[in-house]
Structure formats: structure tokens, C-alpha cells
Design an enzyme around this catalytic site. Structure first.
Site, mmCIF file in Angstrom:
data_model
loop_
_atom_site.group_PDB
_atom_site.id
_atom_site.type_symbol
_atom_site.label_atom_id
_atom_site.label_comp_id
_atom_site.label_asym_id
_atom_site.label_seq_id
_atom_site.Cartn_x
_atom_site.Cartn_y
_atom_site.Cartn_z
ATOM 1 N N HIS A 24 5.582 -9.494 -0.359
ATOM 2 C CA HIS A 24 4.505 -8.560 -0.618
ATOM 3 C C HIS A 24 3.157 -9.015 0.024
ATOM 4 C CE1 HIS A 24 2.224 -5.962 -3.219
ATOM 5 N NE2 HIS A 24 1.157 -6.726 -3.393
ATOM 6 N N GLU A 25 2.927 -10.290 0.063
ATOM 7 C CA GLU A 25 1.592 -10.809 0.661
ATOM 8 C C GLU A 25 1.669 -10.638 2.144
ATOM 9 O OE1 GLU A 25 -0.941 -11.025 -1.065
ATOM 10 O OE2 GLU A 25 -0.080 -11.019 -2.997
ATOM 11 N N HIS A 28 0.536 -7.338 3.267
ATOM 12 C CA HIS A 28 -1.054 -7.358 3.339
ATOM 13 C C HIS A 28 -1.469 -7.999 4.771
ATOM 14 C CE1 HIS A 28 -1.342 -5.344 -0.437
ATOM 15 N NE2 HIS A 28 -1.181 -6.542 -1.202
#
Length: 352
Positions: A24-25, A28
Site C-alpha cells: 500500500h505504502e 504512494h
């Protein structure tokens, strides 16, 4: 030996949780870098730092508690004069960066599902292959070669859809729509055989389905459709909870999720260590795909909530007052944390 195996499975489960957070990170992070945004820190875990490295503009860190992570971008939550700050980039780039985390979670779900399905020699279809003795479906008029179209209005595409629909129906009265020779056949108020599963009445399966031969095409098709089916089942459950058809105690927080992973691993151990790992993978698929989707919902404190403000900014060509946006996200975060605490308390009580 059993203790060592159990500990190893717990370690695998924790590592997979960390993988979900990392992916997820990473979504980003990579998108921010591609968009020319300065990233101050990329962290896995929360709380105090255990390890850090990186001598350039970005600090990479591992933190004590594996319950989250973050990608701290310059000018993300405060103003900055740096031309590479998040807030100084075009709105379309900021939309891409915010959406990338949830999208990466969904992609991870497809990858994990591919790993599970590539091991199977064939795949189940939704077409009737045969019936067991005294089959209720056969007595209701279903024939070999019929395919499930819907069960109690729930559209059927995969065996997982059949499983979910039958798990949430009233066995005493089920409406089926079958496809027979290209035409729809409706069977209303079918009474199915049932049995007690713990404290609930469950449908007894008295039919078998045809197998789909394993090819690269069927593998990819099953990877997509099965992943989507798992997502639909979770959202179908939430709709059932809202409408009162499914009890609210079916919801689970982090504690309940960890318990589910443990139970999945334990049930798989009877068939071998590999089966236990695959069971964990299936639970993680549900978690990561639905985490990605939930995170993109237009709710305060989630990435989807931030996307709403960015889209409004793109339409108005000027940002909403950061003070008001901050208040909304803070209130949403407080409600989210409060809800998670209540669910976790329920999970802990359930353990005992």
C-alpha cells in the site's frame, strides 16, 4: 513440533500483514517519486523506530508495531515553499499519488490469488455435474447441465458466489434462476436440506459441479473472477448487516482478523503445511483487496476522502480551505478509531 509449526505460521501471517502494508505504502511512494514529489520518510510499522537507513532525501525506517505504515511527503499536511512539495504539484498528480495505495492493494490480491490457483489441477464451474442421493435440488427440477444464474437474486459467476449465496439464504425457501440450453428457468421457494453448523442452520450441499480444464486462459480468468467474487461476498455481507439480514457481530476488527488467520492456518494443518499457508493466503486476499476498495471510498480520514477534496479542487480550480478539510478528516479519523475499538473489544470478548 506442533508448537514450532504454529509459531512459524504466525510469523508468516505477520509477514503477510506487513506485505499488505508495504505494498500500500509502496504505491504512494513510487507514484510520488514518478510525479517528482519529495518523500521525507517511508516507514513500515508505527511507533518508535527500530531501524532506519538512507542518506539522501528519503529516510527508510522499520517501526516497532506492525499495524500500519506511512509515506511522509513534503508539504502533504502543511504548507511548504519547496517546488517538489505535495501541495505544490498539479491536482492530477496528487490524485494519482493518493489513489495508488489502494490500487496496489487490489493488484496484490490478484497476484496472491494467482499463486493459489496456479497450484490447482482444474477449476470448479457453476454448471451442475451430478446430484447426491435424495438431492433437494434435483427434486425441485434442476437438471444435470444446468448452470446457476442467481440465488435469491444474488448473481452467480463462480463457485464462491454459490457458496456465499447459500450461506446467507434461508434453507427453507430459496429462489433459484438456472440457465438451461441458453434459457432462464426459475425455481421459486425451493426447500433445501440443512444441518446445524455450530449455532446456525447451514445448507447441505447435495450436488456437484463440472470441472474447468486448467489452461493459461482459464487460470487468468479464474484469478480475476475468484478475486472479484471474494470482494462481492464481503460487500454483500456488509449490505446484509445494514439491512439486518446478517447479525452485526459478524464484523471483525484486527483481533478478529488475526483469529481468522489463525483458524484458517489450523484447519489447513490437517492437510499439510502447504495447505495451511494457502488458507492464510486466501484470508489475506480478502483483506488486501477489500482494504484497497474501502480505502478508496469517499470517507473522511481515508484516501478516498482526500480524493474527494482533490476532485473538488480540480473542478473549482482552487483548493478548499485546509483548515476545514483538516477538521473533517480529524472527525472522520476519530469516528473510525472509535468504531475499530468497539469492534476489537467485541473480538476480544469473543475469544474468551
Amino acid at each position: 513440533m506442533f508448537f514450532i509449526t504454529t509459531v512459524l505460521l504466525i510469523v508468516i501471517a505477520v509477514l503477510l500483514f506487513c506485505l499488505i502494508i508495504f505494498i500500500h505504502e509502496l504505491g504512494h511512494f513510487l507514484t510520488a517519486k514518478l510525479c517528482g514529489i519529495k518523500v521525507n520518510e517511508f516507514a513500515i510499522g508505527m511507533g518508535p523506530r527500530l531501524l532506519k537507513f538512507g542518506k539522501k532525501e528519503t529516510v527508510y525506517s522499520l517501526r516497532a508495531f506492525p499495524i500500519g505504515g506511512f509515506c511522509a511527503m513534503e508539504g502533504e499536511d502543511q504548507s511548504s515553499d519547496n517546488p517538489r512539495a505535495f501541495g505544490n504539484k498539479p491536482v492530477w498528480k496528487r490524485i494519482l499519488v493518493v489513489a495508488a495505495g489502494g490500487i496496489m492493494n487490489i493488484l496484490l490480491g490478484f497476484v496472491l490469488m494467482f499463486i493459489c490457483l496456479v497450484q490447482q489441477p482444474y477449476y470448479p464451474s457453476t454448471t451442475i455435474n451430478g446430484f447426491r442421493e435424495n438431492s433437494a435440488l434435483e427434486e425441485a427440477g434442476v437438471q444435470v447441465g444446468d448452470s446457476f444464474h442467481s440465488i435469491d437474486g444474488y448473481r452467480i459467476y463462480t463457485l464462491q458466489d454459490i457458496t456465499f449465496a447459500l450461506a446467507t439464504c434461508d434453507p427453507a425457501s430459496v429462489d433459484f434462476v438456472m440457465t438451461r440450453n441458453g434459457e432462464k428457468v426459475t425455481l421459486s421457494d425451493v426447500s433445501l436440506h440443512s444441518h446445524l453448523d455450530g449455532d446456525r442452520v447451514a445448507v447441505t450441499y447435495d450436488f456437484t459441479v463440472q470441472a474447468i480444464p486448467k489452461t493459461f486462459g482459464s487460470l487468468m480468468s479464474q484469478t480475476f473472477s475468484t478475486t472479484v467474487a471474494n470482494v462481492r461476498s464481503v460487500w454483500g455481507s456488509l449490505v446484509g448487516i445494514i439491512t439486518g439480514r446478517i447479525p452485526i457481530n459478524s464484523l471483525a476488527g484486527p483481533v478478529g482478523t488475526a483469529s481468522a488467520v489463525s483458524q484458517a492456518a489450523s484447519s489447513g494443518l490437517s492437510s499439510g503445511f502447504g495447505a495451511a499457508v494457502n488458507n492464510i493466503l486466501l484470508v489475506m486476499i480478502i483483506i488486501t483487496v477489500n482494504l484497497g476498495i474501502v480505502n478508496l471510498l469517499p470517507l473522511p480520514a481515508l484516501d478516498g476522502g482526500r480524493l474527494v477534496f482533490l476532485i473538488i479542487e480540480g473542478i473549482r480550480r482552487k483548493p478548499i480551505n485546509p483548515k476545514y478539510e483538516g477538521w473533517i478528516h480529524a472527525a472522520g479519523f476519530a469516528l473510525l478509531i472509535g468504531f475499530m475499538i468497539l469492534i476489537s473489544i467485541k473480538d476480544i470478548i469473543g475469544l474468551f
